[in-house]
Design a protein around this motif. Structure first.
Motif, PDB file in Angstrom:
ATOM      1  N   TYR A 232      60.907  91.080  23.594  1.00 27.39           N
ATOM      2  CA  TYR A 232      60.790  89.659  24.169  1.00 27.39           C
ATOM      3  C   TYR A 232      61.001  89.580  25.198  1.00 27.39           C
ATOM      4  O   TYR A 232      59.314  90.097  26.270  1.00 27.39           O
ATOM      5  CB  TYR A 232      61.406  88.370  23.820  1.00 27.39           C
ATOM      6  CG  TYR A 232      61.191  87.123  24.602  1.00 27.39           C
ATOM      7  CD1 TYR A 232      59.846  86.580  23.804  1.00 27.39           C
ATOM      8  CD2 TYR A 232      61.567  86.979  25.875  1.00 27.39           C
ATOM      9  CE1 TYR A 232      59.509  85.732  25.205  1.00 27.39           C
ATOM     10  CE2 TYR A 232      61.280  85.365  26.599  1.00 27.39           C
ATOM     11  CZ  TYR A 232      59.754  85.111  26.074  1.00 27.39           C
ATOM     12  OH  TYR A 232      59.796  84.193  26.565  1.00 27.39           O
ATOM     13  N   PHE A 233      61.958  90.381  26.010  1.00 29.04           N
ATOM     14  CA  PHE A 233      61.913  90.812  27.408  1.00 29.04           C
ATOM     15  C   PHE A 233      61.117  91.718  28.063  1.00 29.04           C
ATOM     16  O   PHE A 233      60.475  91.829  28.771  1.00 29.04           O
ATOM     17  CB  PHE A 233      63.328  90.796  28.065  1.00 29.04           C
ATOM     18  CG  PHE A 233      63.832  89.768  28.276  1.00 29.04           C
ATOM     19  CD1 PHE A 233      63.827  88.170  28.864  1.00 29.04           C
ATOM     20  CD2 PHE A 233      64.618  89.408  26.791  1.00 29.04           C
ATOM     21  CE1 PHE A 233      64.489  86.974  29.086  1.00 29.04           C
ATOM     22  CE2 PHE A 233      65.595  88.048  27.084  1.00 29.04           C
ATOM     23  CZ  PHE A 233      65.219  87.353  28.124  1.00 29.04           C
ATOM     24  N   VAL A 234      60.684  92.500  27.581  1.00 25.06           N
ATOM     25  CA  VAL A 234      59.983  94.068  27.427  1.00 25.06           C
ATOM     26  C   VAL A 234      58.273  93.368  27.287  1.00 25.06           C
ATOM     27  O   VAL A 234      57.794  94.123  27.684  1.00 25.06           O
ATOM     28  CB  VAL A 234      60.417  95.001  26.858  1.00 25.06           C
ATOM     29  CG1 VAL A 234      59.481  96.660  26.688  1.00 25.06           C
ATOM     30  CG2 VAL A 234      61.597  95.738  26.278  1.00 25.06           C
ATOM     31  N   GLY A 235      58.041  92.958  26.382  1.00 23.07           N
ATOM     32  CA  GLY A 235      56.652  92.117  26.077  1.00 23.07           C
ATOM     33  C   GLY A 235      56.492  90.951  27.055  1.00 23.07           C
ATOM     34  O   GLY A 235      54.991  91.067  26.633  1.00 23.07           O
ATOM     35  N   ARG A 236      56.905  90.445  28.156  1.00 23.28           N
ATOM     36  CA  ARG A 236      56.869  89.340  28.196  1.00 23.28           C
ATOM     37  C   ARG A 236      56.094  89.543  29.124  1.00 23.28           C
ATOM     38  O   ARG A 236      56.150  90.417  30.264  1.00 23.28           O
ATOM     39  CB  ARG A 236      57.847  88.097  28.704  1.00 23.28           C
ATOM     40  CG  ARG A 236      58.962  89.017  29.772  1.00 23.28           C
ATOM     41  CD  ARG A 236      59.673  88.255  29.575  1.00 23.28           C
ATOM     42  NE  ARG A 236      61.135  88.658  30.583  1.00 23.28           N
ATOM     43  CZ  ARG A 236      61.577  88.357  31.854  1.00 23.28           C
ATOM     44  NH1 ARG A 236      60.716  86.923  32.410  1.00 23.28           N
ATOM     45  NH2 ARG A 236      62.261  88.961  32.921  1.00 23.28           N
TER      46      ARG A 236
END
Length: 317
Positions: free
Chosen positions: A276-280
């Motif tokens: 999630y944090f990589v893709g946000r």
């Protein structure tokens, strides 16, 4: 982790000498961690199954999410039963303990092997792009995942039936052989492969021009490997040192059980949050919806970055 059932049993037997309430609260926090991880892995499984076109790499990530989900289920069950034993003095049957330990170790082994396979698969695509695009077996991912599930099951059964609780406490020759095999597998093969793969991906990220950014999945893989190395590898090393009496055993069984459980549960729970944090989106504080964030990571996988800066399209499976 290996022999978690033995540690849980020892912790229960020691409950007369420890603060039962304190350890019950600690176990409850562990259960909450497992629930968060189960929700995250369930979301990843749902998105990869129904929302995103399956590729060579997402097959591994899907199976990793399933393995982590199964592992967290049995960690939560072990913790619940442990609290029940400490508070109510209920004793579990040997069959129940053996079944829990088999499934516990099965999820742990499978997750570790899937993470290793993901790292190796991505590095092969970077180091040998022509072979990977033209000659790689079409269904290699599916066959590899099936083999990993089988290997994880065999390792778990071998560990728990060749080295049951009584034999483990007595440090029999059979148990010593199992521990040597497990230690060699982890520190001679799995961890070096993870480290080598991560260093290769880091090198590719460093050498890639700003105009052709590497897929976000590169960063996701590196971060998941780092989390594994930080949270699980030291505990596994400590376990081996204690078993072979290379370290003075000043750690109580119940404390070591909780340390092991928290580290491995954190490792299995962290991956969905890493995705999630990589893709946000950086411009948005919360990066939009979870589905959008995960889609950015895994849809990046459809276009591969090769070592010479060119791009190729990834095919399914």
């Amino acid at each position: 982790m290996d022999d978690a059932g033995n540690l849980s049993s020892n912790a229960t037997q020691m409950s007369n000498r420890v603060d039962v309430v304190t350890y019950s609260v600690v176990a409850c926090f562990g259960i909450i961690l497992c629930l968060l991880g189960m929700i995250g892995n369930a979301i990843v499984t749902w998105i990869l199954t129904f929302s995103i076109k399956r590729t060579k790499y997402t097959v591994y990530i899907l199976n990793l999410a399933i393995a982590d989900f199964l592992y967290l289920i049995f960690v939560a069950v072990v913790l619940l039963l442990m609290v029940d034993q400490m508070l109510n003095r209920n004793r579990l049957t040997k069959v129940t303990l053996l079944a829990l330990e088999v499934m516990y170790d099965f999820g742990y082994n499978a997750g570790m092997l899937f993470l290793t396979a993901i790292s190796i698969e991505r590095c092969l695509s970077v180091l040998f792009p022509i072979w990977y695009k033209c000659y790689r077996p079409k269904h290699l991912s599916s066959f590899a995942c099936g083999f990993i599930w089988l290997l994880g099951a065999l390792l778990s059964l071998l560990d728990n039936f060749v080295c049951p609780s009584q034999a483990f406490m007595a440090t029999t020759k059979e148990c010593t052989g199992i521990q040597i095999f497990s230690t060699v597998l982890t520190f001679v093969f799995i961890i070096p492969l993870m480290l080598l793969s991560s260093f290769i991906l880091i090198y590719i990220i460093k050498t890639t021009s700003k105009k052709s950014r590497p897929p976000k999945i590169y960063l996701a893989i590196i971060m998941t490997v780092i989390v594994f190395l930080i949270s699980v590898a030291p505990i596994r090393l400590l376990w081996s040192l204690l078993y072979f009496k290379l370290l003075n055993n000043t750690i109580t069984a119940v404390a070591f059980f909780f340390a092991t459980t928290y580290c491995t549960a954190f490792n299995s729970s962290a991956n969905p949050f890493i995705y999630y944090f990589v893709g946000r989106q950086r411009k948005k504080r919360f990066g939009g919806s979870i589905n959008e964030a995960l889609s950015r990571v895994f849809k990046d996988d459809e276009t591969e970055q090769t070592s010479d800066g060119s791009t190729t399209t990834s095919s399914v499976n």
